[in-house]
Design a protein around this motif. Structure first.
Motif, mmCIF file in Angstrom:
data_model
loop_
_atom_site.group_PDB
_atom_site.id
_atom_site.type_symbol
_atom_site.label_atom_id
_atom_site.label_comp_id
_atom_site.label_asym_id
_atom_site.label_seq_id
_atom_site.Cartn_x
_atom_site.Cartn_y
_atom_site.Cartn_z
ATOM 1 N N CYS A 472 59.434 34.323 33.619
ATOM 2 C CA CYS A 472 58.188 35.073 33.814
ATOM 3 C C CYS A 472 57.744 35.742 32.518
ATOM 4 C CB CYS A 472 58.385 36.103 34.913
ATOM 5 S SG CYS A 472 56.889 37.004 35.348
ATOM 6 N N GLU A 477 52.847 35.652 33.867
ATOM 7 C CA GLU A 477 52.858 36.063 35.274
ATOM 8 C C GLU A 477 52.236 35.005 36.175
ATOM 9 O OE1 GLU A 477 50.694 39.648 34.914
ATOM 10 O OE2 GLU A 477 52.301 40.721 33.858
ATOM 11 N N ARG A 478 51.254 34.277 35.644
ATOM 12 C CA ARG A 478 50.620 33.231 36.455
ATOM 13 C C ARG A 478 51.620 32.125 36.769
ATOM 14 N NH1 ARG A 478 45.104 29.872 34.817
ATOM 15 N NH2 ARG A 478 45.075 28.557 36.696
ATOM 16 N N CYS A 514 57.106 42.823 33.973
ATOM 17 C CA CYS A 514 55.709 42.769 34.433
ATOM 18 C C CYS A 514 55.106 44.132 34.733
ATOM 19 C CB CYS A 514 55.615 41.889 35.684
ATOM 20 S SG CYS A 514 56.230 40.212 35.438
ATOM 21 N N GLU A 517 53.034 48.233 38.432
ATOM 22 C CA GLU A 517 51.730 48.012 39.069
ATOM 23 C C GLU A 517 51.590 46.562 39.528
ATOM 24 O OE1 GLU A 517 46.960 48.526 38.062
ATOM 25 O OE2 GLU A 517 48.490 49.231 36.636
ATOM 26 N N TRP A 518 52.017 45.633 38.663
ATOM 27 C CA TRP A 518 51.965 44.211 39.024
ATOM 28 C C TRP A 518 52.918 43.922 40.183
ATOM 29 C CZ3 TRP A 518 55.329 40.047 39.103
ATOM 30 C CH2 TRP A 518 54.750 38.766 39.176
ATOM 31 N N CYS A 519 54.110 44.526 40.160
ATOM 32 C CA CYS A 519 55.082 44.333 41.247
ATOM 33 C C CYS A 519 54.542 44.884 42.570
ATOM 34 C CB CYS A 519 56.399 45.020 40.899
ATOM 35 S SG CYS A 519 57.298 44.226 39.549
ATOM 36 N N GLU A 521 51.517 44.927 43.442
ATOM 37 C CA GLU A 521 50.436 44.063 43.915
ATOM 38 C C GLU A 521 50.938 42.705 44.388
ATOM 39 O OE1 GLU A 521 46.280 42.066 42.205
ATOM 40 O OE2 GLU A 521 47.413 43.523 41.004
ATOM 41 N N HIS A 522 51.985 42.141 43.705
ATOM 42 C CA HIS A 522 52.365 40.755 43.971
ATOM 43 C C HIS A 522 53.770 40.590 44.570
ATOM 44 C CE1 HIS A 522 48.817 39.199 41.910
ATOM 45 N NE2 HIS A 522 49.065 40.046 40.899
ATOM 46 N N GLU A 562 53.236 55.342 38.354
ATOM 47 C CA GLU A 562 53.861 54.408 39.279
ATOM 48 C C GLU A 562 54.160 55.072 40.623
ATOM 49 O OE1 GLU A 562 55.757 54.268 36.060
ATOM 50 O OE2 GLU A 562 54.369 52.739 35.371
#
Length: 636
Positions: A472, A477-478, A514, A517-519, A521-522, A562
């Motif tokens: 990753c 991330e994509r 990542c 915030e990304w964690c 969300e995804h 966070e």
């Protein structure tokens, strides 16, 4: 002392009043039982310590005369089995400290050494080997480390052993001489007297002459023993720091011996000899070592080639300061890598990391002969060769230039990663995180990794799980969302606990790579879906998801921005306290205890305290109550 062995007609009261030496004498001398005699001899050191504590000279005046009379001064009957002598040889090396100190100690050691010299003449190999070990121990304890400086009796013992007509004594002499040589070198350094140094130099010369005579002995067993202990002698020579012209003939003779066993043992002394020659005669050293390498690499015996392959790394390390010879050594090394014997190839490739580091530092072009044969090694039909190749490449590659690694090792690593044997795959996988920056340039390697996430071998899946965050980080991330997310959640459902534990580690690493915030969300929403969709099937899934969620926030909860992820995870863990399986509640309690230490004063924090108190007061499982109370105690 034990009273179980046979003691004839002696009563228990008589035995209790006897001296330890008397009991030993009864058990060893008057018993026909082999087991009884061996058990008695095992207590020789114990008896020596008791006698030494009760009287200054009792060991010398009482124990040693009896041992000499029992084993040395008279013909022994047939029941002196090798097991008895083996036990005696092992015990004699530990008696020295109880023989007293001062000027009398040198005389006291004489009887001890005479007994061991007798044992060096025994035909049974294990007895002789143990006698040599005991002599080496005595020499180290009392001559090298201790204060005994007169080595005359040691030199005389060596002379008798080396000049004996009986080959077992000569075999033992080869093992004893290096230790005696070191003892005299140490004594010579400590004594400033010119007369003493002249005398010691003459004794050292005699030792080297004895070694030469042993190295050309007509019996191959004697020459083999000399070659076996040659490295120890050379280390003593290095400490002496004096070049002796009479040492090289010993080495040359053993290297060129007609027996391949002697040659391979002599080859193992090459690194030590290299250090000796490099320090004292650098010009001659290069010619000598290159000649030895040339002859050993082309030796008709595969065992000799195997021996030079094993120590090739040490040899090229010694020659690292001479770049003009690196190219030749790399060519010789490449020929060993393509040897017809699998054992030689497997041993030789184990030095690849060392050879590569030195060759690339000295002159990268000299590495070409090796690089040209590596693809063939990657296809070797012996698994051990491919596994060793993978280990060495993965060990050295992180320290090399990235372009060099891609040009030289890329195809080989892609090939090894898809090997049919898990051992080879794991040799690459376990160290692959160190090469993670190269992943964007190795699409085939990445494709192989994705295919291996569903491998049947759990260790392969375990290492693939640990690679998720690296993939990753360097592929984006994509790429994770498109290619890795499904594998991540499959690992959560894995039946092997080690794999599930690796996912927890990967979750923490993902959060670092990542960001929370990304964690939030995804990753976290997907974890909650797995919990809802598959959690009812197995409590282990619910436990793993709870740990993964806690890992997402564990290293980031101190940052105010966070707070949203922290609140979500904390609420999820609080809900886990009401699970119907005690193990799940226990996991939730442990995770809560770790997380709420980080933040306090929030509404979720207060709810966590209330939930833990509820479990402590109402839960029926003692383990759950214990961990909840432990979490509360850590907070307070």
């Amino acid at each position: 002392m034990s009273l179980k062995p046979h003691f004839g007609t002696h009563s228990a009261d008589d035995l209790a009043s006897m001296e330890p030496l008397t009991l030993l004498q009864i058990q060893v001398s008057r018993s026909n039982s082999l087991e009884s005699r061996i058990e008695g001899l095992k207590k020789v050191t114990l008896v020596a310590s008791v006698l030494s504590a009760s009287g200054k000279d009792r060991v010398r005046k009482e124990l040693m005369p009896w041992l000499k009379a029992e084993f040395l001064d008279r013909e022994r009957p047939d029941h002196d089995e090798d097991e008895v002598l083996l036990c005696l040889a092992s015990q004699l090396g530990s008696i020295g400290p109880y023989l007293g100190n001062g000027v009398d100690k040198e005389e006291n050691l004489k009887d001890l050494l005479s007994l061991l010299e007798y044992l060096c003449g025994i035909e049974e190999t294990v007895v002789r080997n143990e006698a040599v070990k005991s002599i080496q121990k005595i020499v180290e304890d009392h001559y090298v480390i201790g204060n005994v400086t007169d080595s005359s009796q040691l030199v005389e013992m060596c002379r008798r052993l080396a000049s004996s007509d009986w080959f077992p004594s000569k075999v033992c002499a080869s093992g004893v001489l290096p230790s005696v040589y070191l003892a005299m070198v140490v004594a010579n350094e400590a004594n400033s007297s010119q007369d003493f140094r002249v005398s010691t130099s003459n004794k050292l010369l005699k030792i080297r002459q004895h070694l030469y005579s042993l190295s050309v002995d007509e019996n191959p067993l004697v020459r083999r023993s000399c070659a076996k202990h040659l490295a120890d002698l050379v280390k003593s020579l290095c400490k002496e720091n004096v070049h002796h012209e009479d040492v090289l003939p010993i080495y040359r003779g053993l290297i060129g011996d007609e027996s391949d066993t002697v040659r391979l043992l002599a080859v193992t002394a090459t690194p030590a000899m290299s250090t000796y020659l490099k320090t004292l005669n650098p010009t001659f050293y290069n010619i000598e070592v290159l000649t030895i390498v040339r002859s050993a690499v082309t030796d008709q015996s595969w065992r000799v080639r195997d021996a030079i392959g094993k120590c090739f790394g040490e040899i090229i390390t010694a020659l690292a300061s001479r770049p003009q010879h690196i190219s030749y050594l790399c060519t010789a090394y490449a020929s060993l890598l393509t040897d017809g014997e699998a054992e030689v190839r497997a041993s030789t490739v184990s030095c690849l990391g060392t050879v590569t580091s030195i060759a690339c530092t000295a002159n990268r072009s000299s590495y070409s002969p090796i690089a040209s044969v590596l693809p063939k090694l990657g296809n070797d039909n012996i698994m051990e060769v491919r596994r060793n190749l993978a280990r060495e490449i993965m060990n050295v590659a992180p320290d090399l230039n990235q372009d060099f690694v891609l040009n030289t090792y890329k195809t080989i690593l892609e090939q090894l990663l898809t090997d049919e044997f898990p051992e080879v795959q794991l040799a690459v996988l376990t160290a692959l995180p160190n090469l993670a920056p190269l992943l964007p340039n190795t699409p085939t390697l990445v494709s192989s990794l994705l295919a291996m996430t569903s491998a049947s071998n759990w260790r392969v899946r375990h290492n693939c799980a640990l690679m998720l965050s690296s993939l990753c980080e360097y592929l984006g991330e994509r790429f994770y969302l498109e290619k890795l997310a499904s594998s991540f959640y499959n690992f959560i459902l894995d039946p092997v606990a080690e794999v599930r534990g690796a996912v927890v580690t990967a979750s923490s690493n993902l959060a670092e790579v990542c960001g929370p915030e990304w964690c939030n969300e995804h990753v976290l929403p997907s974890l909650l879906r797995v919990y809802d969709d598959h959690g009812a099937e197995c409590y282990l899934t619910r436990s793993t998801v709870l740990q993964c969620a806690a890992a997402l926030i564990a290293s980031h909860a101190e940052t105010p921005d966070e707070q949203g992820l922290f609140e979500e995870v904390l609420t999820f863990l609080i809900n886990g306290l009401s699970d119907n399986v005690a193990n799940v509640r226990l996991i939730a309690a442990r995770c809560l205890g770790n997380l709420i230490l980080i933040q306090s004063g929030t509404f979720s924090y207060t709810r966590a305290i209330d939930a833990l108190n509820t479990v402590v007061s109402e839960d029926q499982d003692e383990d759950c109550k214990y961990f909840c109370q432990r979490a509360l105690d850590s907070i307070s």
